[in-house]
Design an enzyme around this catalytic site. Structure first.
Site, PDB file in Angstrom:
ATOM      1  N   CYS A  63       0.838  -1.209   0.000  1.00 28.90           N
ATOM      2  CA  CYS A  63       0.000   0.000   0.000  1.00 28.90           C
ATOM      3  C   CYS A  63       0.875   1.263   0.000  1.00 28.90           C
ATOM      4  O   CYS A  63       1.557   1.527   0.988  1.00 28.90           O
ATOM      5  CB  CYS A  63      -0.911  -0.082   1.224  1.00 28.90           C
ATOM      6  SG  CYS A  63      -1.557   1.467   1.821  1.00 28.90           S
ATOM      7  N   CYS A 100       0.356   3.827   2.733  1.00 31.36           N
ATOM      8  CA  CYS A 100       0.830   3.298   4.023  1.00 31.36           C
ATOM      9  C   CYS A 100       2.305   3.632   4.217  1.00 31.36           C
ATOM     10  O   CYS A 100       2.738   3.928   5.329  1.00 31.36           O
ATOM     11  CB  CYS A 100       0.646   1.786   4.088  1.00 31.36           C
ATOM     12  SG  CYS A 100      -1.072   1.267   4.000  1.00 31.36           S
TER      13      CYS A 100
END
Length: 105
Positions: A30, A33
């Site tokens: 991600c 993230c």
């Protein structure tokens, strides 16, 4: 620094902490993230000792992600005495996140 840690039980981790625990639910694939990781380090430096930051890889702990209805990544959940008190989905700027946390500490 946010801690990647192994733990016996997530419940123990969030209930036995003397200070609120901010859990960063993330995944290695991600992109946002990865951005959040750097932001959390800066946030940690600003509010050191007032909140414990813990990272949970949703790929390794899918049941936890499911238990807390984590659908978007990153999702931050603030726990006080074992109870979720705030939830942030997506990336926030350092200042916004610090403000949000201070309001809840």
């Amino acid at each position: 620094m946010a801690v990647k840690q192994q733990f016996k039980s997530f419940a123990d981790l969030i209930q036995n902490s003397e200070i609120p625990v901010l859990v960063d639910f993330y995944a290695n694939w991600c992109g946002p993230c990865q951005m959040m990781a750097g932001i959390l380090e800066q946030v940690n430096a600003q509010i050191k000792g007032k909140v414990k930051i813990v990272k949970i890889d949703t790929e390794r702990y899918p049941q936890l992600a499911s238990d807390y209805s984590i659908h978007a990544l990153p999702t931050l959940v603030l726990f006080k005495q074992g109870q979720p008190t705030d939830r942030i989905e997506g990336v926030l700027a350092v200042e916004q996140l610090v403000q949000r946390l201070r309001a809840n500490l």
